[in-house]
Design a protein around this motif. Structure first.
Motif, short mmCIF file in Angstrom:
data_model
loop_
_atom_site.label_atom_id
_atom_site.label_comp_id
_atom_site.label_asym_id
_atom_site.label_seq_id
_atom_site.Cartn_x
_atom_site.Cartn_y
_atom_site.Cartn_z
N ALA A 217 2.45 1.57 -8.77
CA ALA A 217 2.05 2.97 -8.60
C ALA A 217 0.86 3.11 -7.65
CB ALA A 217 1.72 3.57 -9.96
N TRP A 218 -0.02 2.13 -7.65
CA TRP A 218 -1.24 2.23 -6.85
C TRP A 218 -0.97 2.40 -5.37
CZ3 TRP A 218 -2.05 -1.23 -2.98
CH2 TRP A 218 -1.37 -2.44 -3.03
N LYS A 219 0.09 1.72 -4.87
CA LYS A 219 0.37 1.79 -3.44
C LYS A 219 0.96 3.14 -3.03
CE LYS A 219 4.98 -0.36 -3.35
NZ LYS A 219 5.68 0.68 -2.55
N GLU A 220 1.48 3.88 -4.01
CA GLU A 220 2.02 5.22 -3.75
C GLU A 220 0.98 6.30 -4.01
OE1 GLU A 220 4.84 5.38 -2.41
OE2 GLU A 220 5.58 3.34 -2.80
N GLY A 221 -0.24 5.90 -4.39
CA GLY A 221 -1.28 6.87 -4.69
C GLY A 221 -1.18 7.44 -6.09
#
Length: 294
Positions: A217-221
Motif C-alpha cells: 500500500a505504501w508505494k500507492e500512497g
C-alpha cells in the motif's frame, strides 16, 4: 650431282650471312630460359612484399585490439568499483528505472546502493530500509538484493523487501524468489512472506502468508491499518510526513485501529483517527500535538 653434294657452293645471288643468322638463332634459343628466371624472381619478390605487408597489418591490428581490450577491462573495473547510492528522506519516495528495465520504488528513509556497471556484470542491489522491486527477466544474470545479512534472488518477478525495526521481510507478489539467511534457504511462491529477525542473532526463516494490498500500500500512497496500535500509527505517520508528535500521557497508545486511508494528507488522516480514538490535534510547524478529548 655427287660432286655438287660433296662440295656445296653458295649461290652467287644468295647474300645471306649464315654465320650471323646462326648467332641470332643461338640468341633466340637462350632468351626464353633467361626471361623465365627473371620473371620468377620478380614474382617471388612481389609475393614476399605482399606477405610482409599482411603480417604487419595483422600484428598492428592485434596490438591495437589488445590495447582496446585492456582499456575496456580497466573501464569495467573502474565501473565495478564505483558505487552509486540513492537515499530518501522523511516522507520521500523514489522511483528508479534501471538499465535492464527493472523498476525500483524506494520508501522513505531508505538507502539503496549498486555498482555503476549494474546490468553488465551482475544485478546486485544493497538495501537498507524498504523498497519494492519489479524485476526484468534475465536468465543469465539473476537479480540479487542484499540486506541485513540476507540475500534475495529473483530471475523475473515482483516483491517487497523491508528491513525496518530489525525485521527482514521479503514478500513475494509474483514470480519466484529464493531467500538466503546464513546457511538457511527457502523458496517462496506468490502470497508468501519470508521473515527473519536480525536482533535475535538467528538465521531461522519463518514463512507465512500475507495480504498483498496491505504490504504494498505504501508505494500507492495508501495507509493500511490492520489492528495496529495508535502509538505505532503515530510513529509511521511521523516517518511518512516528516513530523514529530507530542502526545498527551493520558491518551491510550495501545488501542488497536483498523482502516484504510487512500492518498490522504496528514490533516485528513488525523481527523479520521480522532473520531475513533477520542483525541484532538494541533499542527504547529513540524510538530503535532495530540490531546485526549474530555
Amino acid at each position: 650431282m655427287e660432286e655438287e653434294i660433296e662440295t656445296p657452293t653458295i649461290l652467287a645471288n644468295d647474300l645471306t650471312d649464315y654465320t650471323r643468322l646462326l648467332e641470332k638463332i643461338h640468341q633466340k634459343a637462350n632468351v626464353p630460359r633467361s626471361t623465365k628466371k627473371r620473371t620468377l624472381k620478380l614474382v617471388t619478390i612481389k609475393n614476399i612484399k605482399v606477405a610482409a605487408s599482411l603480417i604487419l597489418i595483422l600484428f598492428t591490428g592485434y596490438f591495437l585490439s589488445q590495447s582496446w581490450l585492456e582499456k575496456q577491462d580497466e573501464a569495467m573495473a573502474s565501473d565495478t568499483l564505483e558505487i552509486i547510492e540513492r537515499t530518501t528522506g522523511i516522507g520521500e519516495k523514489l522511483t528508479l528505472t534501471m538499465p535492464d528495465g527493472t523498476i525500483i520504488i524506494v520508501n522513505s528513509e531508505s538507502t539503496i546502493q549498486f555498482n555503476k556497471s549494474y546490468g553488465r556484470i551482475d544485478r546486485l542491489i544493497t538495501l537498507k530500509g524498504e523498497a519494492y522491486f519489479d524485476v526484468a527477466p534475465d536468465s543469465i544474470k539473476p537479480f540479487l538484493v542484499s540486506t541485513n545479512g540476507g540475500t534475495t534472488q529473483a530471475l523475473g518477478t515482483a516483491f517487497n523487501v523491508s528491513t525496518k525495526n530489525n525485521d527482514f521481510q521479503v514478500a513475494l507478489i509474483e514470480g519466484r524468489v529464493k531467500v538466503e539467511i546464513g546457511q538457511n534457504t527457502t523458496n517462496l511462491i506468490p502470497g508468501q512472506m519470508a521473515v527473519w529477525n536480525h536482533s535475535k542473532n538467528t538465521s531461522e526463516i519463518i514463512v507465512k502468508n500475507f495480504n498483498i494490498e496491505k504490504i504494498t500500500a505504501w508505494k500507492e500512497g495508501k495507509l493500511n491499518l490492520n489492528k495496529k496500535s495508535l502509538g505505532q500509527i503515530m510513529e509511521d505517520l511521523g516517518h511518512r510526513y516528516g513530523v514529530s508528535f507530542k502526545i498527551d500521557p493520558n491518551l491510550d497508545l495501545e488501542q488497536r485501529i483498523s482502516g484504510t486511508f487512500e492518498n490522504k494528507n496528514l490533516i485528513n488522516i488525523l481527523t479520521g483517527l480522532s473520531f475513533s480514538t477520542a483525541f484532538t490535534f494541533e499542527l504547529n510547524g513540524k510538530q503535532v500535538i495530540l490531546t485526549k478529548r474530555l
